[in-house]
Design a protein around this motif. Structure first.
Motif, PDB file in Angstrom:
ATOM      1  N   SER A   1      -1.262  -1.941  -3.985  1.00 36.72           N
ATOM      2  CA  SER A   1      -1.421  -2.828  -5.143  1.00 36.72           C
ATOM      3  C   SER A   1      -0.093  -3.268  -5.769  1.00 36.72           C
ATOM      4  O   SER A   1      -0.028  -4.323  -6.392  1.00 36.72           O
ATOM      5  N   ASP A   2       0.947  -2.449  -5.632  1.00 35.30           N
ATOM      6  CA  ASP A   2       2.267  -2.861  -6.129  1.00 35.30           C
ATOM      7  C   ASP A   2       3.354  -2.114  -5.347  1.00 35.30           C
ATOM      8  O   ASP A   2       3.051  -1.270  -4.497  1.00 35.30           O
ATOM      9  N   ALA A   3       4.610  -2.423  -5.649  1.00 33.96           N
ATOM     10  CA  ALA A   3       5.725  -1.842  -4.881  1.00 33.96           C
ATOM     11  C   ALA A   3       5.729  -0.313  -4.978  1.00 33.96           C
ATOM     12  O   ALA A   3       6.059   0.378  -4.012  1.00 33.96           O
ATOM     13  N   GLU A   4       5.364   0.200  -6.138  1.00 35.25           N
ATOM     14  CA  GLU A   4       5.329   1.652  -6.329  1.00 35.25           C
ATOM     15  C   GLU A   4       4.295   2.288  -5.407  1.00 35.25           C
ATOM     16  O   GLU A   4       4.545   3.332  -4.796  1.00 35.25           O
ATOM     17  N   GLN A   5       3.150   1.650  -5.278  1.00 34.13           N
ATOM     18  CA  GLN A   5       2.111   2.210  -4.398  1.00 34.13           C
ATOM     19  C   GLN A   5       2.540   2.137  -2.924  1.00 34.13           C
ATOM     20  O   GLN A   5       2.255   3.036  -2.141  1.00 34.13           O
ATOM     21  N   THR A   6       3.239   1.085  -2.580  1.00 37.17           N
ATOM     22  CA  THR A   6       3.790   0.987  -1.213  1.00 37.17           C
ATOM     23  C   THR A   6       4.716   2.178  -0.953  1.00 37.17           C
ATOM     24  O   THR A   6       4.656   2.806   0.105  1.00 37.17           O
ATOM     25  N   ALA A   7       5.548   2.505  -1.944  1.00 38.55           N
ATOM     26  CA  ALA A   7       6.485   3.635  -1.802  1.00 38.55           C
ATOM     27  C   ALA A   7       5.720   4.950  -1.656  1.00 38.55           C
ATOM     28  O   ALA A   7       6.114   5.817  -0.872  1.00 38.55           O
TER      29      ALA A   7
ATOM     30  N   PRO B   1       0.675 -11.216  -7.031  1.00 41.12           N
ATOM     31  CA  PRO B   1       2.054 -11.292  -6.528  1.00 41.12           C
ATOM     32  C   PRO B   1       2.576  -9.964  -5.973  1.00 41.12           C
ATOM     33  O   PRO B   1       3.373  -9.966  -5.032  1.00 41.12           O
ATOM     34  N   ASP B   2       2.136  -8.853  -6.536  1.00 42.30           N
ATOM     35  CA  ASP B   2       2.654  -7.560  -6.098  1.00 42.30           C
ATOM     36  C   ASP B   2       1.747  -6.831  -5.121  1.00 42.30           C
ATOM     37  O   ASP B   2       2.063  -5.717  -4.703  1.00 42.30           O
ATOM     38  N   ALA B   3       0.628  -7.424  -4.764  1.00 41.74           N
ATOM     39  CA  ALA B   3      -0.287  -6.745  -3.829  1.00 41.74           C
ATOM     40  C   ALA B   3       0.083  -7.090  -2.389  1.00 41.74           C
ATOM     41  O   ALA B   3       0.505  -8.201  -2.091  1.00 41.74           O
ATOM     42  N   ARG B   4      -0.057  -6.114  -1.523  1.00 39.21           N
ATOM     43  CA  ARG B   4       0.184  -6.331  -0.091  1.00 39.21           C
ATOM     44  C   ARG B   4      -0.991  -5.770   0.686  1.00 39.21           C
ATOM     45  O   ARG B   4      -1.388  -4.627   0.478  1.00 39.21           O
ATOM     46  N   SER B   5      -1.514  -6.584   1.591  1.00 32.92           N
ATOM     47  CA  SER B   5      -2.522  -6.085   2.524  1.00 32.92           C
ATOM     48  C   SER B   5      -1.778  -5.588   3.741  1.00 32.92           C
ATOM     49  O   SER B   5      -0.836  -6.234   4.206  1.00 32.92           O
TER      50      SER B   5
ATOM     51  N   VAL C   1      10.905  -0.158  12.797  1.00 30.57           N
ATOM     52  CA  VAL C   1      11.395  -1.400  13.392  1.00 30.57           C
ATOM     53  C   VAL C   1      10.793  -2.621  12.709  1.00 30.57           C
ATOM     54  O   VAL C   1       9.573  -2.851  12.778  1.00 30.57           O
ATOM     55  N   GLU C   2      11.652  -3.404  12.041  1.00 30.14           N
ATOM     56  CA  GLU C   2      11.214  -4.687  11.471  1.00 30.14           C
ATOM     57  C   GLU C   2      11.384  -5.778  12.530  1.00 30.14           C
ATOM     58  O   GLU C   2      12.281  -5.724  13.345  1.00 30.14           O
ATOM     59  N   TRP C   3      10.532  -6.777  12.499  1.00 29.67           N
ATOM     60  CA  TRP C   3      10.492  -7.858  13.497  1.00 29.67           C
ATOM     61  C   TRP C   3      10.330  -7.296  14.919  1.00 29.67           C
ATOM     62  O   TRP C   3      11.077  -7.639  15.840  1.00 29.67           O
TER      63      TRP C   3
ATOM     64  N   ASP D   1       5.918 -11.520   7.128  1.00 22.94           N
ATOM     65  CA  ASP D   1       6.916 -12.530   6.771  1.00 22.94           C
ATOM     66  C   ASP D   1       8.061 -11.947   5.947  1.00 22.94           C
ATOM     67  O   ASP D   1       7.955 -10.836   5.430  1.00 22.94           O
ATOM     68  N   VAL D   2       9.103 -12.739   5.767  1.00 26.53           N
ATOM     69  CA  VAL D   2      10.201 -12.368   4.874  1.00 26.53           C
ATOM     70  C   VAL D   2       9.625 -12.123   3.480  1.00 26.53           C
ATOM     71  O   VAL D   2       8.830 -12.929   2.988  1.00 26.53           O
ATOM     72  N   GLY D   3       9.987 -11.001   2.871  1.00 30.06           N
ATOM     73  CA  GLY D   3       9.508 -10.665   1.534  1.00 30.06           C
ATOM     74  C   GLY D   3       8.177  -9.944   1.511  1.00 30.06           C
ATOM     75  O   GLY D   3       7.648  -9.621   0.444  1.00 30.06           O
ATOM     76  N   ALA D   4       7.635  -9.654   2.691  1.00 32.25           N
ATOM     77  CA  ALA D   4       6.327  -8.996   2.748  1.00 32.25           C
ATOM     78  C   ALA D   4       6.388  -7.535   2.302  1.00 32.25           C
ATOM     79  O   ALA D   4       5.378  -6.965   1.891  1.00 32.25           O
ATOM     80  N   GLY D   5       7.579  -6.932   2.407  1.00 32.42           N
ATOM     81  CA  GLY D   5       7.714  -5.541   1.950  1.00 32.42           C
ATOM     82  C   GLY D   5       8.080  -4.549   3.041  1.00 32.42           C
ATOM     83  O   GLY D   5       8.035  -3.340   2.816  1.00 32.42           O
ATOM     84  N   LYS D   6       8.488  -5.037   4.197  1.00 30.57           N
ATOM     85  CA  LYS D   6       8.834  -4.158   5.317  1.00 30.57           C
ATOM     86  C   LYS D   6      10.010  -3.244   4.966  1.00 30.57           C
ATOM     87  O   LYS D   6       9.969  -2.042   5.188  1.00 30.57           O
ATOM     88  N   THR D   7      11.061  -3.845   4.426  1.00 27.81           N
ATOM     89  CA  THR D   7      12.248  -3.043   4.091  1.00 27.81           C
ATOM     90  C   THR D   7      11.954  -2.095   2.940  1.00 27.81           C
ATOM     91  O   THR D   7      12.390  -0.941   2.953  1.00 27.81           O
ATOM     92  N   HIS D   8      11.207  -2.546   1.972  1.00 26.95           N
ATOM     93  CA  HIS D   8      10.846  -1.665   0.851  1.00 26.95           C
ATOM     94  C   HIS D   8      10.087  -0.439   1.355  1.00 26.95           C
ATOM     95  O   HIS D   8      10.362   0.692   0.938  1.00 26.95           O
ATOM     96  N   PHE D   9       9.173  -0.669   2.283  1.00 24.80           N
ATOM     97  CA  PHE D   9       8.400   0.429   2.876  1.00 24.80           C
ATOM     98  C   PHE D   9       9.329   1.377   3.632  1.00 24.80           C
ATOM     99  O   PHE D   9       9.296   2.600   3.438  1.00 24.80           O
TER     100      PHE D   9
HETATM  101  N1  LIG Z   1       3.227  -4.000  -2.986  1.00 21.02           N
HETATM  102  C1  LIG Z   1       4.514  -4.253  -2.621  1.00 21.02           C
HETATM  103  N2  LIG Z   1       5.016  -3.682  -1.505  1.00 21.02           N
HETATM  104  C2  LIG Z   1       6.275  -3.939  -1.098  1.00 21.02           C
HETATM  105  N3  LIG Z   1       7.140  -4.725  -1.744  1.00 21.02           N
HETATM  106  C3  LIG Z   1       6.708  -5.315  -2.879  1.00 21.02           C
HETATM  107  C4  LIG Z   1       5.384  -5.106  -3.363  1.00 21.02           C
HETATM  108  N4  LIG Z   1       5.225  -5.816  -4.500  1.00 21.02           N
HETATM  109  C5  LIG Z   1       6.381  -6.439  -4.707  1.00 21.02           C
HETATM  110  N5  LIG Z   1       7.280  -6.155  -3.751  1.00 21.02           N
HETATM  111  C6  LIG Z   1       8.644  -6.705  -3.702  1.00 21.02           C
HETATM  112  O1  LIG Z   1       8.693  -7.594  -2.605  1.00 21.02           O
HETATM  113  C7  LIG Z   1       9.998  -7.544  -2.021  1.00 21.02           C
HETATM  114  C8  LIG Z   1       9.880  -7.193  -0.560  1.00 21.02           C
HETATM  115  O2  LIG Z   1      11.132  -7.358   0.022  1.00 21.02           O
HETATM  116  P1  LIG Z   1      11.520  -6.664   1.385  1.00 21.02           P
HETATM  117  O3  LIG Z   1      10.981  -5.284   1.428  1.00 21.02           O
HETATM  118  O4  LIG Z   1      12.984  -6.854   1.577  1.00 21.02           O
HETATM  119  O5  LIG Z   1      10.697  -7.579   2.425  1.00 21.02           O
HETATM  120  P2  LIG Z   1      10.874  -7.756   3.991  1.00 21.02           P
HETATM  121  O6  LIG Z   1      11.711  -6.633   4.517  1.00 21.02           O
HETATM  122  O7  LIG Z   1       9.459  -7.724   4.508  1.00 21.02           O
HETATM  123  O8  LIG Z   1      11.482  -9.102   4.186  1.00 21.02           O
HETATM  124  C9  LIG Z   1      10.788  -6.499  -2.790  1.00 21.02           C
HETATM  125  O9  LIG Z   1      11.569  -7.157  -3.756  1.00 21.02           O
HETATM  126  C10 LIG Z   1       9.706  -5.654  -3.440  1.00 21.02           C
HETATM  127  O10 LIG Z   1      10.133  -5.057  -4.653  1.00 21.02           O
END
Ligand SMILES: Nc1ncnc2c1ncn2[C@@H]1O[C@H](COP(=O)(O)OP(=O)(O)O)[C@@H](O)[C@H]1O
Ligand SMILES: [Mg+2]
Length: 155
Positions: free
Chosen positions: A11-17, A134-138, A109-111, A38-46
């Motif tokens: 549901s948000d970045a914290e839950q992804t973590a 905006p902060d949810a990711r499937s 591994v991203e991409w 896609d770019v910004g999907a959250g791969k690196t954050h995960f």
């Molecule tokens: N649920 C979520 N899971 C992961 N990232 C999220 C989420 N909600 C918001 N974000 C934000 O989206 C961005 C994802 O960026 P990043 O992880 O670099 O994407 P990617 O590596 O897929 O291109 C970060 O700024 C992160 O804080």
């Protein structure tokens, strides 16, 4: 081989973590996690959250966008974090040492589409898409190796 799957919603970045940290506890030498989306999907954050949870001391975890690979030592298996977006040839995968790492390290591994035929069939794939808010990711988890079934079901 049968492909198994489970869809999840972070549901948000914290839950992804939190999910990344929980998965980390199940990982060891030879485990490969393929992170697509896609770019910004959250791969690196995960990946960053997962790595951080396994480090003995907090460390900076840069995106491997330009270096292609960043490695980390833990008290358990080494971690390899790769971003193959800029990969120029399949040969480069071998030159980077990734083939060996797939067998010995924890690899994130991203991409991973860049791996083509070098994709390890035993990997767990996580495909990120942006969700309803905006902060949810499937996240669609798919795998063939039965080794993942218990981990992903309990996840
Ligand atoms: N649920 C979520 N899971 C992961 N990232 C999220 C989420 N909600 C918001 N974000 C934000 O989206 C961005 C994802 O960026 P990043 O992880 O670099 O994407 P990617 O590596 O897929 O291109 C970060 O700024 C992160 O804080
Ligand atoms: Mg990234």
């Amino acid at each position: 081989m049968t492909t198994l799957s489970r869809s999840l919603c972070f549901s948000d970045a914290e839950q992804t973590a939190i999910y990344a940290t929980r998965l980390a506890r199940h990982l060891g030498s030879g485990d490969v996690i393929l992170l697509s989306g896609d770019v910004g999907a959250g791969k690196t954050h995960f990946a960053r959250s997962l790595i951080q949870s396994l480090l003995a001391e907090p460390e900076d975890i840069p995106s491997p966008t330009f270096t292609l690979v960043q490695t980390y030592e833990t008290t358990g298996a080494d971690i390899w974090h790769a971003d193959l977006y800029r990969l120029t040839s399949a040969q480069e995968v071998e030159e980077l040492g990734l083939i060996d790492a797939f067998a010995t390290a924890i690899c994130l591994v991203e991409w991973p589409d860049r791996l083509g035929l070098l994709t390890p069939p035993s990997a767990l794939s996580l495909d990120f898409t942006t969700g309803q808010s905006p902060d949810a990711r499937s996240v669609l988890a798919t795998w063939q190796d039965p080794r993942w079934t218990e981990t992903v079901t309990a996840w």
